[in-house]
Write a protein that holds these residues in place. Sequence first.
Motif, PDB file in Angstrom:
ATOM      1  N   SER A   1      31.519 -28.971 -25.453  1.00  0.00           N
ATOM      2  CA  SER A   1      32.451 -29.400 -26.491  1.00  0.00           C
ATOM      3  C   SER A   1      32.467 -30.904 -26.677  1.00  0.00           C
ATOM      4  O   SER A   1      32.154 -31.670 -25.768  1.00  0.00           O
ATOM      5  CB  SER A   1      33.864 -28.930 -26.117  1.00  0.00           C
ATOM      6  OG  SER A   1      34.845 -29.500 -26.955  1.00  0.00           O
TER       7      SER A   1
ATOM      8  N   TYR B   1      35.186 -32.394 -26.993  1.00  0.00           N
ATOM      9  CA  TYR B   1      36.423 -32.827 -26.364  1.00  0.00           C
ATOM     10  C   TYR B   1      36.244 -32.988 -24.853  1.00  0.00           C
ATOM     11  O   TYR B   1      35.809 -32.067 -24.166  1.00  0.00           O
ATOM     12  CB  TYR B   1      37.533 -31.810 -26.621  1.00  0.00           C
ATOM     13  CG  TYR B   1      37.809 -31.576 -28.083  1.00  0.00           C
ATOM     14  CD1 TYR B   1      38.297 -32.590 -28.896  1.00  0.00           C
ATOM     15  CD2 TYR B   1      37.581 -30.329 -28.662  1.00  0.00           C
ATOM     16  CE1 TYR B   1      38.540 -32.378 -30.243  1.00  0.00           C
ATOM     17  CE2 TYR B   1      37.826 -30.107 -30.005  1.00  0.00           C
ATOM     18  CZ  TYR B   1      38.305 -31.133 -30.794  1.00  0.00           C
ATOM     19  OH  TYR B   1      38.550 -30.917 -32.118  1.00  0.00           O
ATOM     20  N   SER B   2      36.654 -34.134 -24.333  1.00  0.00           N
ATOM     21  CA  SER B   2      36.583 -34.349 -22.893  1.00  0.00           C
ATOM     22  C   SER B   2      37.962 -34.325 -22.253  1.00  0.00           C
ATOM     23  O   SER B   2      38.104 -34.624 -21.079  1.00  0.00           O
ATOM     24  CB  SER B   2      35.908 -35.695 -22.588  1.00  0.00           C
ATOM     25  OG  SER B   2      36.621 -36.759 -23.181  1.00  0.00           O
TER      26      SER B   2
ATOM     27  N   TYR C   1      32.602 -26.206 -18.076  1.00  0.00           N
ATOM     28  CA  TYR C   1      33.090 -26.993 -19.210  1.00  0.00           C
ATOM     29  C   TYR C   1      32.394 -28.343 -19.168  1.00  0.00           C
ATOM     30  O   TYR C   1      32.514 -29.086 -18.188  1.00  0.00           O
ATOM     31  CB  TYR C   1      34.597 -27.195 -19.144  1.00  0.00           C
ATOM     32  CG  TYR C   1      35.172 -27.794 -20.414  1.00  0.00           C
ATOM     33  CD1 TYR C   1      35.686 -26.968 -21.407  1.00  0.00           C
ATOM     34  CD2 TYR C   1      35.156 -29.168 -20.637  1.00  0.00           C
ATOM     35  CE1 TYR C   1      36.183 -27.501 -22.592  1.00  0.00           C
ATOM     36  CE2 TYR C   1      35.643 -29.711 -21.815  1.00  0.00           C
ATOM     37  CZ  TYR C   1      36.161 -28.864 -22.785  1.00  0.00           C
ATOM     38  OH  TYR C   1      36.649 -29.394 -23.973  1.00  0.00           O
TER      39      TYR C   1
ATOM     40  N   SER D   1      31.580 -31.788 -21.642  1.00  0.00           N
ATOM     41  CA  SER D   1      31.797 -32.507 -22.895  1.00  0.00           C
ATOM     42  C   SER D   1      30.464 -33.076 -23.383  1.00  0.00           C
ATOM     43  O   SER D   1      29.570 -33.376 -22.583  1.00  0.00           O
ATOM     44  CB  SER D   1      32.807 -33.641 -22.702  1.00  0.00           C
ATOM     45  OG  SER D   1      32.273 -34.667 -21.883  1.00  0.00           O
ATOM     46  N   LYS D   2      30.352 -33.219 -24.692  1.00  0.00           N
ATOM     47  CA  LYS D   2      29.110 -33.717 -25.271  1.00  0.00           C
ATOM     48  C   LYS D   2      28.903 -35.207 -24.999  1.00  0.00           C
ATOM     49  O   LYS D   2      27.828 -35.738 -25.297  1.00  0.00           O
ATOM     50  CB  LYS D   2      29.082 -33.417 -26.767  1.00  0.00           C
ATOM     51  CG  LYS D   2      28.969 -31.918 -27.046  1.00  0.00           C
ATOM     52  CD  LYS D   2      29.022 -31.581 -28.525  1.00  0.00           C
ATOM     53  CE  LYS D   2      28.907 -30.076 -28.733  1.00  0.00           C
ATOM     54  NZ  LYS D   2      29.037 -29.672 -30.142  1.00  0.00           N
TER      55      LYS D   2
ATOM     56  N   THR E   1      35.218 -35.053 -17.823  1.00  0.00           N
ATOM     57  CA  THR E   1      36.449 -34.272 -17.881  1.00  0.00           C
ATOM     58  C   THR E   1      37.128 -34.210 -16.518  1.00  0.00           C
ATOM     59  O   THR E   1      38.354 -34.269 -16.424  1.00  0.00           O
ATOM     60  CB  THR E   1      36.140 -32.843 -18.374  1.00  0.00           C
ATOM     61  OG1 THR E   1      35.417 -32.919 -19.609  1.00  0.00           O
ATOM     62  CG2 THR E   1      37.424 -32.068 -18.610  1.00  0.00           C
TER      63      THR E   1
END
Length: 208
Positions: free
Chosen positions: A80, A82-83, A99, A101-102, A127
């Motif tokens: 995602s 979003y972090s 999970y 983050s990009k 994250t």
Amino acid sequence: MKVLIIDDHMVVRDGVRRLIAPLEPQAIAEAETPRDALDAFRRLRPDIVILDINLRGGSGLEVLRRLHANDASARVVVFSMYSDLVYATSAQREGALGYVSKSAPSDELLTAIRKALRGEPYVDSVTASLQESAAVNLAARLSTRELEILHMMGEGQSLTDIAAGLGVAYKTIANTSTRIKEKLGLERTSDLIRFAVETRGGRLLGGV
């Protein structure tokens, strides 16, 4: 290894394909909408799913819920933009093993995939740095859907926009926003919107 990449940006899907090439996948399928994602999952029965949060026509978190309703053993890594811990916590609650983050180093996605294939959880370093933040307390107080709606409000979406995006009635979102206010001790909708904007992207929640 069979892989399903769910993202509504072709450049991201192409990048993920190149990144996972060292894992020598036997088959790779792609999807960019929730409906296509669920159809592809049923056809391919992938060993690993790489899923974005924002999809054309719906929420990646809702896709995650449906994937696990279809197959409780589905191994999913959320990839995602979003972090912040809000989305990471929501994804983990819905059964995501990883999970990433990009904004994290690219090798972390490979690490998350390898761990997920072994049934092990993984959160990227960007994250994970938020794990000790005040977001932990907030995430414990709100449900997955409440966190999702709070984040969408923080992005400037109206209750009408949120209802349309999630495919539910406006009254459902309005009632949920009322519950969020009650849990956070806020009286007015304007206070909730201000709080949502301040916490968006982890600025308040993660102190970054």
